[in-house]
Structure formats: C-alpha cells, structure tokens
Write an enzyme that holds these catalytic residues in place. Structure first.
Site, PDB file in Angstrom:
ATOM      1  CG  ASP A  16      -0.329   0.023   2.547  1.00 25.17           C
ATOM      2  OD1 ASP A  16       0.864   0.381   2.646  1.00 25.17           O
ATOM      3  OD2 ASP A  16      -1.017  -0.302   3.529  1.00 25.17           O
ATOM      4  CB  VAL A  17      -0.014   4.898   0.113  1.00 25.37           C
ATOM      5  CG1 VAL A  17      -0.894   4.884  -1.125  1.00 25.37           C
ATOM      6  CG2 VAL A  17      -0.842   4.933   1.382  1.00 25.37           C
TER       7      VAL A  17
END
Length: 134
Positions: A16-17
């Site tokens: 994810d980010v």
C-alpha cells in the site's frame, strides 16, 4: 490432522501507500492458508460439493504484529483448534523468514447446507481433523 504451512512471497501489488503489505492482504494470505489446509485434507470444493455443504467464515480475530514488505518470504501456518456442532475454529499465523510472527488469527467457520444455505452439523470427514474435545 496436523497443521499445514504455505510458503508465499510478497508481490508489489500487495503493497500500500505506506510501503508495506496492506492489512486486507493479510486476510487474503490467511484465506490461502485455509484453502491449502482443506486441500491437503482432501476437502477441496468438489469434496464439499459431494457432501452437499459449503463453509463460511463468520469471524476473524487478527493481530497485526510486524509489517511485511515487498519480496518478503512468508509462511502461513494453519492448524485445527476446535470443532463445535456446526462451527470450527482454525488457528493461523504468518511468520517471516527470520521466524518473526507478522500476524496471528483465530478464524471461526460454519458449515452450511449448500441448498438451504442454513447451518448444518459438521460432517465426520471434517470433524475428525480436529482434536477431540474433553
């Protein structure tokens, strides 16, 4: 039946980010581990279909312990914990190559009738995979 282990490698699409495995992916890893456990026990979809049942996950209690990153080699361990009348519990953990626990979970599943979609007692083929209850 004893526990089963499944080896996986974290892919770039699972990050994810924040640069680590997204929390929802851990649930997917656990699902892969359960599917491996069923298959090694000879209880794949066709076997359940022949018995007229399906299994449904009704509760997942997960602890996220350590982040995982792209390229990490992980092991998903799944072992039978206990069986009830229509439900059963599997204990799972995800560990990294260093043996560090990245996540652990207790997963409760229910056996349901494939036609009526209502809970149904565990078939013996599934019940015998769990430790005997005192």
């Amino acid at each position: 039946m004893a526990g089963v282990s499944l080896e996986i490698v974290v892919r770039s699409t699972e990050i994810d980010v924040n640069g680590h495995v997204n929390n929802a992916k851990y649930l997917e890893y656990l699902e892969w581990g359960r599917e491996e456990w069923y298959e090694r026990a000879g209880l794949d979809y066709d076997a359940f279909g022949a018995m007229g049942i399906r299994t449904v996950t009704v509760n997942v209690n997960i602890n996220y312990r350590k982040e995982c990153r792209q390229g990490d080699q992980l092991t998903v361990n799944t072992e039978p914990e206990r069986a009830g009348r229509t439900s059963y519990v599997l204990k799972q953990e995800i560990v990294n190559r260093a043996g560090e626990r990245c996540a652990d979970a207790i997963v409760t599943c229910v056996t349901m009738d494939a036609a009526s979609r209502t809970s149904r007692p565990l078939p013996d083929a599934l019940r015998t995979l769990f430790p005997a209850q005192p």
